[in-house]
Motif scaffolding. Structure first.
Motif, PDB file in Angstrom:
ATOM      1  N   GLN A  78      20.160  -5.068-126.996  1.00  0.00           N
ATOM      2  CA  GLN A  78      21.506  -4.686-127.437  1.00  0.00           C
ATOM      3  C   GLN A  78      22.388  -5.899-127.659  1.00  0.00           C
ATOM      4  O   GLN A  78      23.242  -5.900-128.547  1.00  0.00           O
ATOM      5  N   GLU A  79      22.143  -6.930-126.861  1.00  0.00           N
ATOM      6  CA  GLU A  79      22.876  -8.192-127.068  1.00  0.00           C
ATOM      7  C   GLU A  79      22.580  -8.728-128.466  1.00  0.00           C
ATOM      8  O   GLU A  79      23.481  -9.182-129.183  1.00  0.00           O
ATOM      9  N   LEU A  80      21.299  -8.647-128.819  1.00  0.00           N
ATOM     10  CA  LEU A  80      20.902  -9.078-130.154  1.00  0.00           C
ATOM     11  C   LEU A  80      21.597  -8.242-131.221  1.00  0.00           C
ATOM     12  O   LEU A  80      22.079  -8.757-132.238  1.00  0.00           O
ATOM     13  N   GLN A  81      21.663  -6.963-130.967  1.00  0.00           N
ATOM     14  CA  GLN A  81      22.288  -6.079-131.946  1.00  0.00           C
ATOM     15  C   GLN A  81      23.785  -6.403-132.103  1.00  0.00           C
ATOM     16  O   GLN A  81      24.316  -6.373-133.211  1.00  0.00           O
ATOM     17  N   GLU A  82      24.408  -6.733-130.987  1.00  0.00           N
ATOM     18  CA  GLU A  82      25.828  -7.110-131.061  1.00  0.00           C
ATOM     19  C   GLU A  82      26.013  -8.385-131.868  1.00  0.00           C
ATOM     20  O   GLU A  82      26.917  -8.490-132.697  1.00  0.00           O
ATOM     21  N   TRP A  83      25.142  -9.343-131.614  1.00  0.00           N
ATOM     22  CA  TRP A  83      25.210 -10.589-132.378  1.00  0.00           C
ATOM     23  C   TRP A  83      25.063 -10.289-133.866  1.00  0.00           C
ATOM     24  O   TRP A  83      25.814 -10.795-134.697  1.00  0.00           O
ATOM     25  N   LEU A  84      24.098  -9.457-134.159  1.00  0.00           N
ATOM     26  CA  LEU A  84      23.807  -9.121-135.549  1.00  0.00           C
ATOM     27  C   LEU A  84      24.934  -8.318-136.186  1.00  0.00           C
ATOM     28  O   LEU A  84      25.191  -8.446-137.399  1.00  0.00           O
ATOM     29  N   SER A  85      25.602  -7.517-135.409  1.00  0.00           N
ATOM     30  CA  SER A  85      26.616  -6.630-135.978  1.00  0.00           C
ATOM     31  C   SER A  85      27.736  -7.426-136.654  1.00  0.00           C
ATOM     32  O   SER A  85      28.340  -6.963-137.617  1.00  0.00           O
ATOM     33  N   TYR A  86      27.970  -8.635-136.152  1.00  0.00           N
ATOM     34  CA  TYR A  86      28.968  -9.493-136.795  1.00  0.00           C
ATOM     35  C   TYR A  86      28.631  -9.731-138.262  1.00  0.00           C
ATOM     36  O   TYR A  86      29.518  -9.778-139.117  1.00  0.00           O
TER      37      TYR A  86
ATOM     38  N   TYR B  86      13.793  -0.384-134.886  1.00  0.00           N
ATOM     39  CA  TYR B  86      12.711   0.323-134.204  1.00  0.00           C
ATOM     40  C   TYR B  86      13.062   0.594-132.749  1.00  0.00           C
ATOM     41  O   TYR B  86      12.735   1.652-132.196  1.00  0.00           O
ATOM     42  N   TYR B  87      13.749  -0.361-132.117  1.00  0.00           N
ATOM     43  CA  TYR B  87      14.023  -0.258-130.687  1.00  0.00           C
ATOM     44  C   TYR B  87      15.312   0.492-130.366  1.00  0.00           C
ATOM     45  O   TYR B  87      15.592   0.779-129.212  1.00  0.00           O
ATOM     46  N   GLU B  88      16.067   0.784-131.412  1.00  0.00           N
ATOM     47  CA  GLU B  88      17.334   1.480-131.177  1.00  0.00           C
ATOM     48  C   GLU B  88      17.122   2.812-130.488  1.00  0.00           C
ATOM     49  O   GLU B  88      17.971   3.248-129.712  1.00  0.00           O
ATOM     50  N   ARG B  89      16.005   3.439-130.755  1.00  0.00           N
ATOM     51  CA  ARG B  89      15.749   4.733-130.143  1.00  0.00           C
ATOM     52  C   ARG B  89      15.728   4.667-128.619  1.00  0.00           C
ATOM     53  O   ARG B  89      15.882   5.676-127.949  1.00  0.00           O
ATOM     54  N   PHE B  90      15.574   3.453-128.074  1.00  0.00           N
ATOM     55  CA  PHE B  90      15.502   3.332-126.622  1.00  0.00           C
ATOM     56  C   PHE B  90      16.865   3.327-125.955  1.00  0.00           C
ATOM     57  O   PHE B  90      16.951   3.345-124.737  1.00  0.00           O
ATOM     58  N   TRP B  91      17.944   3.266-126.777  1.00  0.00           N
ATOM     59  CA  TRP B  91      19.244   3.294-126.128  1.00  0.00           C
ATOM     60  C   TRP B  91      20.294   4.090-126.905  1.00  0.00           C
ATOM     61  O   TRP B  91      21.301   4.494-126.325  1.00  0.00           O
ATOM     62  N   LEU B  95      18.888  11.648-125.501  1.00  0.00           N
ATOM     63  CA  LEU B  95      17.736  12.536-125.603  1.00  0.00           C
ATOM     64  C   LEU B  95      16.448  11.760-125.849  1.00  0.00           C
ATOM     65  O   LEU B  95      15.427  12.041-125.215  1.00  0.00           O
ATOM     66  N   SER B  96      16.528  10.764-126.740  1.00  0.00           N
ATOM     67  CA  SER B  96      15.301  10.027-127.051  1.00  0.00           C
ATOM     68  C   SER B  96      14.885   9.150-125.877  1.00  0.00           C
ATOM     69  O   SER B  96      13.708   8.870-125.683  1.00  0.00           O
ATOM     70  N   ILE B  97      15.862   8.729-125.068  1.00  0.00           N
ATOM     71  CA  ILE B  97      15.501   7.963-123.872  1.00  0.00           C
ATOM     72  C   ILE B  97      14.734   8.868-122.905  1.00  0.00           C
ATOM     73  O   ILE B  97      13.650   8.519-122.428  1.00  0.00           O
TER      74      ILE B  97
END
Lengths: 106, 106
Positions: A78-86, B86-91, B95-97
DNA sequence: TTGACATGGAACCAAAAGGTGTTATTTTAT
DNA sequence: ATAAAATAACACCTTTTGGTTCCATGTCAA
């Protein structure tokens, strides 16, 4: 191998083997030998990759009998996703792309 | 330093300095010296970082007079986003978790 | 045209990455 | 009790990384 500083998520996913290990663990918990069987490298090499992934807290391991079962720990992604979201603004929305170009040219 | 194989996005963003360079370039085009001024390392070191970012096609440079202006090229970050999706489903979805936990325990 | 500025590039270096093989250590099954 | 299985822990090796310094080249301005 043992790094002076702990590895972070960015370093952990830099290696293609480690990314594939994450994929395997996303399916289910696996012992180290089972993981190593999927790769052309030695079990020792995979153990080191798991150590790096573990430092980045992308995997955790629990011992069951003589096996150690590794499991995916997705939170750090999720940290990676936050970085990427920028950077999403540079492609997700045509208007924001235009805005950025105008900003640069003025 | 010149690597045998070209660097990819994952390797390019593994280094914190390079991530900061991307941030700087996301604001506006900049010449190499201006970038280097933001860091405690030499201009040559930054030049190498830019070379790696360039291999990953995360930046492009155009020469204007005696300066070379570098610009962010965000497209490759989409590859990263796809990998991550792909990994977003984990958080992303409770329900998917739960589903994933049930899959693992059965 | 002659400096001063901006970048490019080579040579070099220490440390980290990624790999190997060998040797413990622990645990299960016979 | 002991051998086999699974992993941990070393010691070692080679390539890559991230950095340095020094020198060359191209460009602008006086």
């Amino acid at each position: 191998m043992a790094a002076a500083e702990k590895h972070d998520v960015f370093q952990a996913i830099a290696d293609p083997t480690r990314r594939q290990v994450l994929r395997l663990l996303s399916e289910k918990e696996r012992p180290i030998s089972e993981i190593a069987a999927h790769f052309p490298v030695s079990r020792t090499a995979i153990a080191k990759h798991l150590h790096i992934l573990s430092e980045a807290e992308l995997v955790s391991g629990r011992k069951v009998g003589r096996e150690k079962l590794y499991r995916l720990q997705p939170k750090p992604l999720q940290e990676l996703q936050e970085w990427l979201s920028y950077y999403e603004r540079f492609w997700s929305n045509k208007l924001s792309i235009l805005k950025h170009i105008v900003e640069n040219e003025k």
